[in-house]
Design a protein around this motif. Sequence first.
Motif, PDB file in Angstrom:
ATOM      1  N   PRO A 132     -97.325-111.162 -17.278  1.00  0.00           N
ATOM      2  CA  PRO A 132     -98.197-110.067 -17.716  1.00  0.00           C
ATOM      3  C   PRO A 132     -97.525-109.272 -18.834  1.00  0.00           C
ATOM      4  CG  PRO A 132     -97.151-109.519 -15.632  1.00  0.00           C
ATOM      5  CD  PRO A 132     -96.798-110.945 -15.920  1.00  0.00           C
ATOM      6  N   PRO A 133     -98.302-108.556 -19.626  1.00  0.00           N
ATOM      7  CA  PRO A 133     -97.731-107.854 -20.789  1.00  0.00           C
ATOM      8  C   PRO A 133     -96.605-106.889 -20.452  1.00  0.00           C
ATOM      9  CG  PRO A 133    -100.123-107.902 -20.927  1.00  0.00           C
ATOM     10  CD  PRO A 133     -99.768-108.445 -19.582  1.00  0.00           C
ATOM     11  N   GLN A 134     -96.686-106.190 -19.298  1.00  0.00           N
ATOM     12  CA  GLN A 134     -95.680-105.178 -18.990  1.00  0.00           C
ATOM     13  C   GLN A 134     -94.329-105.765 -18.637  1.00  0.00           C
ATOM     14  OE1 GLN A 134     -98.536-105.642 -17.426  1.00  0.00           O
ATOM     15  NE2 GLN A 134     -98.354-105.513 -15.177  1.00  0.00           N
ATOM     16  N   LEU A 135     -94.270-107.080 -18.345  1.00  0.00           N
ATOM     17  CA  LEU A 135     -93.002-107.713 -17.977  1.00  0.00           C
ATOM     18  C   LEU A 135     -92.406-108.566 -19.098  1.00  0.00           C
ATOM     19  CD1 LEU A 135     -93.647-108.869 -14.290  1.00  0.00           C
ATOM     20  CD2 LEU A 135     -92.421-106.852 -15.088  1.00  0.00           C
ATOM     21  N   ILE A 154    -104.271-119.218 -28.912  1.00  0.00           N
ATOM     22  CA  ILE A 154    -103.659-117.884 -28.921  1.00  0.00           C
ATOM     23  C   ILE A 154    -102.156-117.987 -28.721  1.00  0.00           C
ATOM     24  CG2 ILE A 154    -103.548-115.696 -27.703  1.00  0.00           C
ATOM     25  CD1 ILE A 154    -106.020-115.982 -29.400  1.00  0.00           C
ATOM     26  N   LEU A 155    -101.729-118.865 -27.808  1.00  0.00           N
ATOM     27  CA  LEU A 155    -100.301-119.024 -27.550  1.00  0.00           C
ATOM     28  C   LEU A 155     -99.561-119.493 -28.797  1.00  0.00           C
ATOM     29  CD1 LEU A 155    -100.209-120.673 -23.999  1.00  0.00           C
ATOM     30  CD2 LEU A 155     -99.521-118.358 -24.625  1.00  0.00           C
ATOM     31  N   LEU A 156    -100.109-120.503 -29.475  1.00  0.00           N
ATOM     32  CA  LEU A 156     -99.461-121.023 -30.679  1.00  0.00           C
ATOM     33  C   LEU A 156     -99.410-119.965 -31.780  1.00  0.00           C
ATOM     34  CD1 LEU A 156    -100.932-124.637 -30.817  1.00  0.00           C
ATOM     35  CD2 LEU A 156     -98.635-123.943 -30.120  1.00  0.00           C
ATOM     36  N   ARG A 157    -100.464-119.181 -31.891  1.00  0.00           N
ATOM     37  CA  ARG A 157    -100.468-118.113 -32.897  1.00  0.00           C
ATOM     38  C   ARG A 157     -99.421-117.050 -32.570  1.00  0.00           C
ATOM     39  NH1 ARG A 157    -106.975-116.985 -33.875  1.00  0.00           N
ATOM     40  NH2 ARG A 157    -107.422-118.960 -34.955  1.00  0.00           N
ATOM     41  N   LYS A 158     -99.324-116.697 -31.296  1.00  0.00           N
ATOM     42  CA  LYS A 158     -98.340-115.683 -30.906  1.00  0.00           C
ATOM     43  C   LYS A 158     -96.914-116.166 -31.167  1.00  0.00           C
ATOM     44  CE  LYS A 158    -100.804-113.036 -27.380  1.00  0.00           C
ATOM     45  NZ  LYS A 158    -100.849-112.636 -25.948  1.00  0.00           N
ATOM     46  N   VAL A 159     -96.637-117.414 -30.769  1.00  0.00           N
ATOM     47  CA  VAL A 159     -95.293-117.953 -30.982  1.00  0.00           C
ATOM     48  C   VAL A 159     -94.985-118.057 -32.471  1.00  0.00           C
ATOM     49  CG1 VAL A 159     -93.809-119.972 -30.647  1.00  0.00           C
ATOM     50  CG2 VAL A 159     -95.240-119.158 -28.779  1.00  0.00           C
ATOM     51  N   GLY A 160     -95.979-118.493 -33.260  1.00  0.00           N
ATOM     52  CA  GLY A 160     -95.772-118.597 -34.703  1.00  0.00           C
ATOM     53  C   GLY A 160     -95.501-117.251 -35.346  1.00  0.00           C
ATOM     54  N   LEU A 161     -96.292-116.238 -34.993  1.00  0.00           N
ATOM     55  CA  LEU A 161     -96.067-114.901 -35.541  1.00  0.00           C
ATOM     56  C   LEU A 161     -94.737-114.331 -35.076  1.00  0.00           C
ATOM     57  CD1 LEU A 161     -99.620-113.312 -35.164  1.00  0.00           C
ATOM     58  CD2 LEU A 161     -98.481-113.967 -37.283  1.00  0.00           C
ATOM     59  N   ASP A 162     -94.382-114.611 -33.820  1.00  0.00           N
ATOM     60  CA  ASP A 162     -93.124-114.093 -33.289  1.00  0.00           C
ATOM     61  C   ASP A 162     -91.928-114.671 -34.042  1.00  0.00           C
ATOM     62  OD1 ASP A 162     -91.785-112.584 -30.956  1.00  0.00           O
ATOM     63  OD2 ASP A 162     -90.841-114.554 -30.869  1.00  0.00           O
ATOM     64  N   TYR A 177     -94.322-106.478 -28.885  1.00  0.00           N
ATOM     65  CA  TYR A 177     -95.159-107.180 -27.914  1.00  0.00           C
ATOM     66  C   TYR A 177     -96.424-106.396 -27.607  1.00  0.00           C
ATOM     67  CZ  TYR A 177     -91.320-110.391 -27.234  1.00  0.00           C
ATOM     68  OH  TYR A 177     -90.343-111.326 -27.444  1.00  0.00           O
ATOM     69  N   LYS A 178     -96.343-105.079 -27.680  1.00  0.00           N
ATOM     70  CA  LYS A 178     -97.539-104.266 -27.485  1.00  0.00           C
ATOM     71  C   LYS A 178     -98.548-104.512 -28.606  1.00  0.00           C
ATOM     72  CE  LYS A 178     -98.879 -99.502 -26.408  1.00  0.00           C
ATOM     73  NZ  LYS A 178     -98.382 -98.097 -26.262  1.00  0.00           N
ATOM     74  N   ILE A 179     -98.047-104.579 -29.844  1.00  0.00           N
ATOM     75  CA  ILE A 179     -98.930-104.852 -30.984  1.00  0.00           C
ATOM     76  C   ILE A 179     -99.478-106.272 -30.917  1.00  0.00           C
ATOM     77  CG2 ILE A 179     -98.987-105.107 -33.502  1.00  0.00           C
ATOM     78  CD1 ILE A 179     -96.905-102.867 -33.658  1.00  0.00           C
ATOM     79  N   LEU A 180     -98.608-107.236 -30.576  1.00  0.00           N
ATOM     80  CA  LEU A 180     -99.014-108.636 -30.541  1.00  0.00           C
ATOM     81  C   LEU A 180    -100.065-108.898 -29.465  1.00  0.00           C
ATOM     82  CD1 LEU A 180     -98.301-111.223 -32.084  1.00  0.00           C
ATOM     83  CD2 LEU A 180     -96.643-111.741 -30.288  1.00  0.00           C
ATOM     84  N   ASP A 181     -99.890-108.304 -28.291  1.00  0.00           N
ATOM     85  CA  ASP A 181    -100.878-108.486 -27.220  1.00  0.00           C
ATOM     86  C   ASP A 181    -102.200-107.818 -27.555  1.00  0.00           C
ATOM     87  OD1 ASP A 181     -99.359-110.050 -25.464  1.00  0.00           O
ATOM     88  OD2 ASP A 181     -98.309-108.291 -24.704  1.00  0.00           O
ATOM     89  N   GLY A 182    -102.151-106.709 -28.282  1.00  0.00           N
ATOM     90  CA  GLY A 182    -103.391-106.072 -28.692  1.00  0.00           C
ATOM     91  C   GLY A 182    -104.110-106.843 -29.786  1.00  0.00           C
ATOM     92  N   PHE A 183    -103.329-107.484 -30.645  1.00  0.00           N
ATOM     93  CA  PHE A 183    -103.917-108.235 -31.759  1.00  0.00           C
ATOM     94  C   PHE A 183    -104.426-109.605 -31.313  1.00  0.00           C
ATOM     95  CE2 PHE A 183    -103.295-111.075 -35.509  1.00  0.00           C
ATOM     96  CZ  PHE A 183    -104.277-110.521 -36.323  1.00  0.00           C
ATOM     97  N   LEU A 184    -103.706-110.232 -30.380  1.00  0.00           N
ATOM     98  CA  LEU A 184    -104.083-111.564 -29.896  1.00  0.00           C
ATOM     99  C   LEU A 184    -104.094-111.570 -28.361  1.00  0.00           C
ATOM    100  CD1 LEU A 184    -101.944-113.802 -32.291  1.00  0.00           C
ATOM    101  CD2 LEU A 184    -104.418-113.495 -32.365  1.00  0.00           C
TER     102      LEU A 184
END
Length: 265
Positions: A173-176, A107-115, A93-100
């Motif tokens: 948020p990213p930390q949670l 952005i949401l669809l890309r994150k879910v797709g990559l995940d 998630y740290k890498i994903l949030d930094g990349f997108l």
Amino acid sequence: MSTRSYKFMRNAAMAAKTRYMWTQLTKGVASHPFLVNSATFGGIYFAADLTQQLMSRKLEACSINQKQIDFNRTLRFSVVGAGVMAPMFWKWYKILDGFLPGTTKTILLRKVGLDQLLFGPVCLAVFFLATGVLELKKPSQISTELKQKFLPTFAIRWLVWPPAQLVNFYFLPPQLRCLYVGMLVFGWTNFLSYIKHSSVVPNLTFPRLKMFDLASLDVKKTKADVVDQSDSEEISSEVSDNTIEQTKTVGAIVQFTSTSSTEGS
């Protein structure tokens, strides 16, 4: 003080307390993310496997060979959750949030797709590999288990995690995010524990399309199938024997008839 004023002040105090707890939780996770996430995942994996064993015992209450609670198995699950899965989720998630970065729809669809397409298969493969290593299984046994259980589990994962991850990436948020996933993992790990320790592999069938029928990889005839097959073979052999006897009888009658006609002439 009126009742309405009292209720208003009570609700305001509860809201302030909730905001304070949320702020402290966010600060704690931000200050010690690895420690908090590892402890969370370890506890969740421990509780999930123990819950699955208790549920299995309850379902097998009428069984003579009822299994006892295997705490070594639960400890292995806890070690996998705290030492393997938690660091993977946190780093991913740290890498994903930094990349997108951002929360737009694209952005949401890309994150879910990559995940789902990248992290999902790796996560499941590492889970089966880590649990197999802790169980002291041979590489061939781990490979066989992956062939039998990976695809059905991955298909079911698509039904669970995409909507959960939309909530994760949009509202939190990213930390949670790792902590939120850890809470959802309780139900998912119950399912993983069932799949991991079950000899039954789920078959996902759809109209006109049979996606995964991994039971065919290990074709074993039951006693009923063997009996049915042997009965059918006996019936067919009896029919063929009867046919041969009838043919011999007809041939004898024809021969006798031809011989009688020759003597009469």
